[in-house]
Write an enzyme that holds these catalytic residues in place. Structure first.
Site, PDB file in Angstrom:
ATOM      1  N   LYS A 140     -33.839   6.988  37.181  1.00 45.89           N
ATOM      2  CA  LYS A 140     -32.655   7.592  37.503  1.00 45.89           C
ATOM      3  C   LYS A 140     -32.307   9.095  38.327  1.00 45.89           C
ATOM      4  O   LYS A 140     -31.409   9.743  38.278  1.00 45.89           O
ATOM      5  CB  LYS A 140     -32.938   8.882  35.890  1.00 45.89           C
ATOM      6  CG  LYS A 140     -31.829   7.450  34.771  1.00 45.89           C
ATOM      7  CD  LYS A 140     -32.060   8.680  33.566  1.00 45.89           C
ATOM      8  CE  LYS A 140     -31.177   7.161  32.274  1.00 45.89           C
ATOM      9  NZ  LYS A 140     -30.607   7.360  30.979  1.00 45.89           N
TER      10      LYS A 140
ATOM     11  N   ARG B 128     -40.126  22.221  21.914  1.00 42.28           N
ATOM     12  CA  ARG B 128     -41.408  22.316  21.462  1.00 42.28           C
ATOM     13  C   ARG B 128     -42.372  23.485  22.870  1.00 42.28           C
ATOM     14  O   ARG B 128     -43.179  24.277  21.995  1.00 42.28           O
ATOM     15  CB  ARG B 128     -41.637  21.054  22.211  1.00 42.28           C
ATOM     16  CG  ARG B 128     -41.363  20.347  21.031  1.00 42.28           C
ATOM     17  CD  ARG B 128     -42.287  18.909  21.928  1.00 42.28           C
ATOM     18  NE  ARG B 128     -41.719  18.551  22.967  1.00 42.28           N
ATOM     19  CZ  ARG B 128     -42.665  17.188  23.683  1.00 42.28           C
ATOM     20  NH1 ARG B 128     -43.350  16.574  23.089  1.00 42.28           N
ATOM     21  NH2 ARG B 128     -41.404  17.281  24.974  1.00 42.28           N
TER      22      ARG B 128
ATOM     23  N   ASP C 273     -23.691   9.207  31.529  1.00 39.35           N
ATOM     24  CA  ASP C 273     -23.620  10.295  30.007  1.00 39.35           C
ATOM     25  C   ASP C 273     -23.066  11.593  29.306  1.00 39.35           C
ATOM     26  O   ASP C 273     -22.475  11.557  28.603  1.00 39.35           O
ATOM     27  CB  ASP C 273     -25.137  10.594  30.146  1.00 39.35           C
ATOM     28  CG  ASP C 273     -26.527   9.428  29.928  1.00 39.35           C
ATOM     29  OD1 ASP C 273     -25.289   8.383  29.886  1.00 39.35           O
ATOM     30  OD2 ASP C 273     -27.511   9.155  30.383  1.00 39.35           O
TER      31      ASP C 273
HETATM   32  P1  NAP Z   1     -36.485  13.450  27.902  1.00 46.73           P
HETATM   33  O1  NAP Z   1     -35.656  13.533  29.612  1.00 46.73           O
HETATM   34  O2  NAP Z   1     -37.210  12.629  27.603  1.00 46.73           O
HETATM   35  O3  NAP Z   1     -36.276  14.460  26.650  1.00 46.73           O
HETATM   36  C1  NAP Z   1     -36.291  14.455  25.611  1.00 46.73           C
HETATM   37  C2  NAP Z   1     -36.557  15.648  25.092  1.00 46.73           C
HETATM   38  O4  NAP Z   1     -37.283  15.994  23.616  1.00 46.73           O
HETATM   39  C3  NAP Z   1     -38.128  16.018  25.616  1.00 46.73           C
HETATM   40  O5  NAP Z   1     -37.528  17.170  26.805  1.00 46.73           O
HETATM   41  C4  NAP Z   1     -38.342  17.461  24.368  1.00 46.73           C
HETATM   42  O6  NAP Z   1     -38.131  18.409  24.606  1.00 46.73           O
HETATM   43  C5  NAP Z   1     -38.549  16.465  23.987  1.00 46.73           C
HETATM   44  N1  NAP Z   1     -38.849  16.190  22.907  1.00 46.73           N
HETATM   45  C6  NAP Z   1     -39.947  14.776  23.099  1.00 46.73           C
HETATM   46  N2  NAP Z   1     -40.737  14.908  22.404  1.00 46.73           N
HETATM   47  C7  NAP Z   1     -40.641  15.512  21.197  1.00 46.73           C
HETATM   48  C8  NAP Z   1     -41.593  15.862  20.230  1.00 46.73           C
HETATM   49  N3  NAP Z   1     -42.735  15.239  19.760  1.00 46.73           N
HETATM   50  N4  NAP Z   1     -41.911  16.612  19.213  1.00 46.73           N
HETATM   51  C9  NAP Z   1     -40.352  16.942  19.653  1.00 46.73           C
HETATM   52  N5  NAP Z   1     -39.466  17.265  20.793  1.00 46.73           N
HETATM   53  C10 NAP Z   1     -39.857  16.118  21.320  1.00 46.73           C
HETATM   54  O7  NAP Z   1     -35.798  11.594  27.182  1.00 46.73           O
HETATM   55  P2  NAP Z   1     -33.943  11.352  26.603  1.00 46.73           P
HETATM   56  O8  NAP Z   1     -33.431  10.291  28.132  1.00 46.73           O
HETATM   57  O9  NAP Z   1     -32.844  12.982  26.901  1.00 46.73           O
HETATM   58  O10 NAP Z   1     -34.069  10.652  25.488  1.00 46.73           O
HETATM   59  C11 NAP Z   1     -34.019  11.529  24.527  1.00 46.73           C
HETATM   60  C12 NAP Z   1     -33.453  10.301  23.219  1.00 46.73           C
HETATM   61  O11 NAP Z   1     -32.316  10.154  23.836  1.00 46.73           O
HETATM   62  C13 NAP Z   1     -33.973   8.940  23.441  1.00 46.73           C
HETATM   63  O12 NAP Z   1     -33.557   8.122  22.445  1.00 46.73           O
HETATM   64  C14 NAP Z   1     -32.969   8.388  24.067  1.00 46.73           C
HETATM   65  O13 NAP Z   1     -33.294   7.154  23.351  1.00 46.73           O
HETATM   66  C15 NAP Z   1     -31.882   8.875  23.795  1.00 46.73           C
HETATM   67  N6  NAP Z   1     -30.980   9.033  24.847  1.00 46.73           N
HETATM   68  C16 NAP Z   1     -29.246   8.218  23.877  1.00 46.73           C
HETATM   69  C17 NAP Z   1     -28.867   7.971  24.624  1.00 46.73           C
HETATM   70  C18 NAP Z   1     -27.256   7.161  24.439  1.00 46.73           C
HETATM   71  O14 NAP Z   1     -26.268   7.078  25.347  1.00 46.73           O
HETATM   72  N7  NAP Z   1     -26.840   7.227  22.845  1.00 46.73           N
HETATM   73  C19 NAP Z   1     -28.263   8.100  26.091  1.00 46.73           C
HETATM   74  C20 NAP Z   1     -29.834   8.721  27.197  1.00 46.73           C
HETATM   75  C21 NAP Z   1     -30.796   9.169  25.845  1.00 46.73           C
HETATM   76  P3  NAP Z   1     -39.113  19.598  25.234  1.00 46.73           P
HETATM   77  O15 NAP Z   1     -39.962  19.133  26.234  1.00 46.73           O
HETATM   78  O16 NAP Z   1     -38.031  20.688  25.279  1.00 46.73           O
HETATM   79  O17 NAP Z   1     -39.299  20.014  23.506  1.00 46.73           O
END
Ligand code: NAP
Length: 423
Positions: free
Chosen positions: A208, A294, A246
């Protein structure tokens, strides 16, 4: 420095800070104590999907909406006092492709000469189309349009089903291929897409951000999110323009009768989905956004950027593990992977006891789409809160991608049914 490079450098700095903090973070976290940062990040990656030289949608229609992001929102009836462009930190001036950046990227990898492998292709039968075919086509439009999803891994992607249902609802003959592309193959895949007659493609983890190096133009919708998930290929010039759908997807999934103007939102997580939520909430004119993370010190750069970009909104960050009282939150968004089916399905980012401190009118939104109903959503429903699931966001972001590619709006319901049937 062009827009793309700026975006890329900013993302790299944030990612490095985040990784460093994850490495040092031993804090146990309420609701997901058993999940390591590495597990959570791997899970997010495994299921997350992903103007001056104006580019036109490939299919011309007399009733076309202008496909800029701000207009998409305005056409949907949202009240907006400020345009999206005024929020973005960088101008939308034409980006001059930066060969140095591309070469540096390419030189990280070797053995990039293979033709990308398509792992799944499906061409719908033309006679099955039932949608509106009263479209005025450009004279050079092919009889079958070609689209694709690039990223890695793609095994569990729902995009193919959702997009084919959308094209079918429009009466458009199109293919949508899943092209498994690890980072070292990105150069070849982009070449292949540009020369292979493709009209556009979606981008998912882990491409991305790297894809920005191959774009000729970046839409302002990608600025806050720092990520591209949709690319339009100009059929004449082969120029690539990147978008992030998104933000619009998140916004469109919020029930129409919910007015967030002047309200307080809580966002759990600070990754890509969280930033899409923040950009959408800013457009809905919330008064205050509380980020739950976190590692609070790790969010300082993000907070600075958000305060500068959206000066009318109050931003603060809090440790996610110390959530006790949510009584001032009008809308709570889970944008962490906690609760995803691939691993922590039985976990919730906020425990029941704290969740029920939300006021009765609060909206609870989970961006996770698999499972269809996370524990977080189930708990919210137990206490009669209104809820939104990630499935609606997923389908809405695909609708927005098709609007960019075709200039027309596919049928949301058909696309959602296709997603639900294949999850
Ligand atoms: P990402 O960029 O890796 O971000 C996830 C965030 O969640 C991290 O920045 C972290 O924030 C927090 N996190 C991760 N592991 C954690 C843990 N063990 N405990 C607490 N906080 C934690 O991922 P993303 O792309 O944003 O995706 C996140 C979710 O959204 C996924 O499940 C994905 O499938 C979903 N999603 C859905 C859509 C849709 O269209 N519905 C679109 C995009 C993503 P901190 O570091 O600040 O704690």
């Amino acid at each position: 420095m062009g827009v793309n490079k700026e975006l890329y450098e900013r993302y790299k700095a944030m990612k490095a800070a985040k990784l460093a903090a994850e490495g040092n973070n031993n804090t146990s976290v309420s609701g997901f104590k058993a999940l390591s940062a590495a597990q959570a990040s791997a899970a997010a990656h495994s299921t997350s999907q992903v103007q001056t030289q104006a580019q036109q949608p490939i299919i011309q229609n007399n009733n076309l909406n202008n496909n800029s992001y701000s207009n998409i929102e305005t056409n949907s009836g949202l009240q907006q006092s400020t345009s999206v462009e005024s929020y973005s930190y960088s101008s939308s001036a034409a980006y001059q492709p930066d060969d140095e950046v591309r070469e540096n990227y390419s030189s990280q990898f070797t053995g990039m000469s293979e033709t990308p492998q398509t792992i799944n292709t499906y061409t719908p039968e033309p006679e099955k189309y039932t949608g509106n075919v009263n479209t005025t086509y450009e004279t050079n439009i092919p009889s079958t349009y070609k689209f694709a999803l690039i990223g890695c891994p793609l095994d569990h992607s729902l995009s193919e089903y959702i997009h084919l249902a959308g094209f079918q609802s429009l009466g458009i003959k199109a293919t949508y291929e899943l092209i498994e592309t690890p980072p070292e193959k990105l150069v070849d895949t982009v070449k292949y897409l540009k020369t292979g007659g493709y009209s556009g493609f979606n981008v998912t983890i882990p491409l991305k951000l790297p894809i920005t190096m191959f774009l000729d133009e970046v839409d302002p919708s990608a600025n806050t999110v720092n990520a591209i998930n949709t690319v339009l290929i100009n059929p004449q010039t082969k120029f690539l323009k990147g978008y992030n759908t998104d933000v619009a997807g998140f916004s469109k999934a919020i029930p129409q009768d919910i007015d967030l103007c002047g309200k307080t939102a809580g966002v759990l997580g600070t990754g890509g989905a969280a930033r899409a939520a923040i950009a959408a909430l800013a457009m809905r004119r919330v008064k205050s956004i509380k980020l739950y993370t976190r590692n609070v010190s790790n969010t300082l750069e993000l907070l600075n950027y958000l305060r500068k970009t959206y000066p009318q909104i109050e931003f603060n960050s809090f440790p996610i593990e110390r959530i006790r009282d949510l009584s001032d939150i009008d809308m709570l968004v889970n944008a962490t992977p906690i609760g995803m089916s691939s691993f922590g399905a039985g976990y919730t980012p906020v425990e029941e006891q704290e969740l029920r401190t939300l006021p009765p009118h609060a909206l609870v939104y989970d961006v996770i789409y698999n499972p269809k109903k996370t524990l977080f959503i189930k708990l919210a429903q137990k206490y009669h809160y209104r809820t939104v699931t990630g499935m609606d966001m997923l389908v809405h972001q695909a609708v927005e991608a098709q609007k960019i590619w075709t200039g027309r709006t596919p049928d949301f319901k058909d696309m959602k049914i296709a997603a639900l049937e294949n999850i």
